[in-house]
Design a protein around this motif. Structure first.
Motif, mmCIF file in Angstrom:
data_model
loop_
_atom_site.group_PDB
_atom_site.id
_atom_site.type_symbol
_atom_site.label_atom_id
_atom_site.label_comp_id
_atom_site.label_asym_id
_atom_site.label_seq_id
_atom_site.Cartn_x
_atom_site.Cartn_y
_atom_site.Cartn_z
ATOM 1 N N PHE A 40 0.849 -1.190 0.000
ATOM 2 C CA PHE A 40 0.000 0.000 0.000
ATOM 3 C C PHE A 40 0.890 1.248 0.000
ATOM 4 O O PHE A 40 1.874 1.301 0.725
ATOM 5 N N PRO A 41 0.542 2.268 -0.818
ATOM 6 C CA PRO A 41 1.394 3.462 -0.865
ATOM 7 C C PRO A 41 1.517 4.142 0.508
ATOM 8 O O PRO A 41 0.510 4.500 1.123
ATOM 9 N N THR A 42 2.753 4.295 0.966
ATOM 10 C CA THR A 42 2.997 4.812 2.313
ATOM 11 C C THR A 42 2.523 6.256 2.473
ATOM 12 O O THR A 42 1.917 6.615 3.485
ATOM 13 N N GLY A 43 2.787 7.078 1.465
ATOM 14 C CA GLY A 43 2.385 8.483 1.545
ATOM 15 C C GLY A 43 0.883 8.627 1.709
ATOM 16 O O GLY A 43 0.392 9.434 2.507
ATOM 17 N N LEU A 44 0.155 7.785 0.961
ATOM 18 C CA LEU A 44 -1.304 7.835 1.031
ATOM 19 C C LEU A 44 -1.794 7.411 2.421
ATOM 20 O O LEU A 44 -2.710 8.009 2.997
#
Lengths: 130, 597
Positions: free
Chosen positions: B172-176
């Motif tokens: 899962f995208p960390t920034g998101l």
């Protein structure tokens, strides 16, 4: 004591780096000056350890970077021990004989910093390598 | 004399310590004392070098010489030869298996040549117990920069632009993830580091915490600032005592220097970290179960949504990131999003750490850019298969993943490509199998694991994995039928669809993927009661080659169940009905006449 700013952190980093600088060898792309100290039995008997520590001490005192001191085996000039070979990137290696503490500091000051040779201490290379 | 001229780095990872690294450190110090070099040569215990198969590993700076398989008896020679006289001890150098040459520099070794270390950047380079060594390699500079110059949204933007995705497996995208927590309402938020590494054969998170604990602490503080949290928790399994100890030491040092605590870098931002020990349940790596366990309840998953970013620890917005994900954060901040997104493939940026294990020559920890092929990892870095046997398959993604066969060895690895070939990235365990591995048995091993680790809350996982295990067990014992294969295929999608959490949803994967790629092996077991690999003892039958047998009677004497008939100088025969497949006859025979199953 807490570190309170980036500037403070960078100051602490600079002093901490001195401790680990010698681990950077071989890891970075920048060419390094290499000082080879002959430390076979003959070199040690003639006082190469004092030479080696003087070199390290002078490098630290002058805050030189991109330079490393390595000890090597017998270079074959047992008559003029201790021997220090200076390898500057892109230059022919220079071999100095009878390098005591005083001369070791001179090598750093004259050869490395001022780029002048210590004419009286140069040994001629007497062999070719395979 | 205060100039230190040499550093002897001794690997202090768990692998090397269990192979005697502590004794080597003591022996080296004692030898240095003897020659009075103790003031000018430092012996430093570092984190994992990754080359565990060749451990204990010792590296000498500034000469940059790399010694492998060092024993404490070698300390005297290293000191007297290398340190005193400057002559590397060639017998301790690594021998390149291809050229048979001794290599003294680690970057000459194929094991290191293809690696690019971001998360492992400091492992093997610094002393993990010394915060100043971390600072020397730009430690806490990212945190200082972020706190002094960036808003939380700017930090999130950098991480999003870098394209970092969760390294625990999901991707899962960390920034998101950070953004979701930041935008969730509420003043009280939490950030959790998931160090409950449970995949069989995976040890990358442990090695990072053991070798570079400050990078995780720094990244957690950055993440906390970005998500608006003031409290961090590291959830780590109690089976990792060394990692726990080093992490706690590091937290203490960070507090002393003001990297944790109140008003960090005069920014007004407060943050502290607490360590919670898990009892080692695999399911607690699942984030909702992990949060339950941190709260003191049973480690059971709960239904999502709500996601932890909305309602997590104590019902407050919570970010859960994996250790390796965190270790990537400081370099991204320091070197920029473009630098990071320049590495890797289109949708998977950066590098991935893999724990290379199983029947591979160079067992160890490797970090490669995304997009590296499996062939490069197993054959170039890993050095190929032990005993020069054939390659059969590699399992990635642990018990949630699947097997990959030689047909897919040239697939560039990223999150999507692995999914497309029926496996997954997972946390990075990579178990290599040679051609003497029975795939039914492998599936059974993983099912046994998930069945043990199932928390029991939902029926599909609790009973479904149990039934699958029983079927597989029957097949390996020669009691399987064709119907069993159909049952497996029927059960698998039911469990996948109906299970509550990731553990159950992925548990049938090893069975499905082995069935897809190695159906012939299943059929051999079921129809012909035969195990090609010879691993299933119940199916293995020994026989004697009449051409080779000279009638020496050695096998008959050795057989514990007396199932070998034949007199002196007559050809011997094994009664398959009585044979228990112990293999004693094969070892006893001097003429290679016993045919292994």
């Amino acid at each position: 004591m807490p570190i309170k700013s980036l500037d403070e952190l960078i100051k602490i980093r600079e002093s901490a780096m001195k401790k680990v600088n010698l681990r950077e060898s071989g890891e970075d792309a920048e060419p390094m000056i290499e000082l080879m100290v002959g430390m076979a039995t003959c070199g040690i008997a003639a006082g190469a350890r004092a030479t080696l520590t003087a070199l390290l001490d002078e490098i630290e005192a002058q805050s030189l970077e991109n330079i490393r001191v390595v000890q090597v085996g017998c270079l074959g000039y047992c008559h003029s021990e201790p021997i220090v070979q200076v390898n500057m990137p892109g230059e022919e290696p220079m071999i100095y004989g009878n390098v005591d503490e005083k001369r070791a500091r001179e090598i750093i000051q004259k050869h490395i910093i001022e780029k002048k040779f210590l004419d009286s201490a140069i040994l001629n290379k007497t062999y070719n390598k395979a | 004399m205060d100039g230190v001229r040499s550093h002897i780095m001794v690997c202090g990872g768990t692998g090397c310590i269990s192979a005697g690294a502590e004794d080597i450190i003591d022996a080296l110090k004692a030898e240095l004392d003897k020659v009075e070099y103790d003031q000018e040569v430092n012996v430093i215990r570092t984190g994992c070098f990754g080359f565990c198969g060749q451990g204990p590993v010792v590296k000498i700076h500034p000469d940059n010489v790399f010694y492998v398989k060092v024993k404490k008896e070698d300390a005297a020679e290293i000191v007297n030869e290398h340190i005193v006289k400057g002559r590397p001890v060639s017998r301790l150098l690594y021998t390149d298996p291809e050229s048979n040459k001794k290599l003294d520099k680690h970057h000459q070794m194929s094991f290191y040549q293809k690696q690019y270390r971001i998360a492992l950047r400091n492992c093997g380079l610094i002393n993990p117990d010394d915060v100043y060594e971390y600072i020397a390699f730009r430690g806490y500079e990212a945190l200082a920069t972020v706190l002094q110059e960036q808003t939380p949204l700017q930090v999130i933007e950098v991480i999003k632009k870098a394209g970092l995705r969760g390294r625990g497996g999901g991707g899962f995208p960390t920034g998101l993830k950070w953004e979701l927590t930041l935008k969730s309402p509420g003043a009280e938020k939490y950030i959790i580091c998931n160090a409950d590494e449970g995949d069989p054969g995976a040890f990358m998170d442990r090695s990072i915490l053991e070798g570079d604990p400050h990078s995780v602490i720094e990244a957690m503080a950055i993440g906390a600032y970005a998500t608006g949290s003031n409290k961090g928790i590291v959830y780590i399994r109690a089976e990792y005592p060394l990692a726990i100890k080093r992490l706690q030491t590091a937290i203490g040092q960070a507090r002393e220097l003001g990297f944790l605590g109140k008003d960090i870098f005069n920014s007004g931002f407060c943050f502290d970290i607490e360590v919670k020990l898990g009892a080692g349940a695999f399911v607690c790596g699942e984030e909702t179960a992990l949060i339950q366990s941190v709260e003191g309840s049973r480690g059971e998953p709960v239904r999502k949504p709500p996601f932890p970013s909305e309602s997590g620890y104590l019902g407050k917005p919570t970010t859960v990131n994996n250790v390796e994900t965190f270790a990537n954060i400081p370099p991204i901040i320091l070197k920029g999003a473009d630098w990071f997104s320049g590495i890797g493939t289109e949708n998977s940026k950066g590098t991935k750490v893999f724990a290379l294990a199983g029947n591979v020559k160079n067992v160890g920890l490797v970090e490669v850019p995304m997009g590296t092929t499996l062939r490069e990892i197993i054959f170039d870095i890993g050095g190929g298969i032990v005993g020069n046997k054939g390659f059969k398959a590699v399992q990635t993604g642990g018990p949630s993943g699947g097997v990959i066969t030689s047909a897919d060895l040239d697939t560039p690895i990223d999150y999507e490509s692995l999914k497309n070939i029926g496996s997954m990235m997972g946390s990075g365990g990579m178990i290599v199998m040679d051609d003497e591995t029975c795939m039914v048995n492998i599936a059974k091993f993983y099912l046994g694991f998930t069945q043990d680790e199932s928390c029991g809350k939902c029926t599909p996982c609790r009973i479904g994995t149990k039934r699958m295990y029983e079927i597989l067990d029957n097949i390996t014992k020669g009691k399987g039928t064709e119907e069993d294969l159909a049952h497996l295929e029927e059960l698998a999608p039911m469990i996948k669809d109906a299970a509550l959490c990731g553990l159950g949803q992925t548990a049938p994967n090893p069975v499905l993927s082995t069935l897809e790629y190695f159906r012939n092996e299943y059929e051999d077991h079921v129809l012909h009661k035969y195990c090609t690999a010879g691993e299933c003892k119940a199916l293995a039958k020994y026989s004697i080659d009449p051409e080779k047998c000279i009638g020496c009677t050695l096998c008959a004497k050795a057989c514990p169940v007396h199932c070998i008939q034949g007199a002196v100088k007559q050809i011997h025969v094994i009664d398959p009905a009585k044979c228990i497949s112990c293999g004693v006859c094969a070892r006893a025979c001097k003429f290679d006449a016993v045919i292994k199953p």
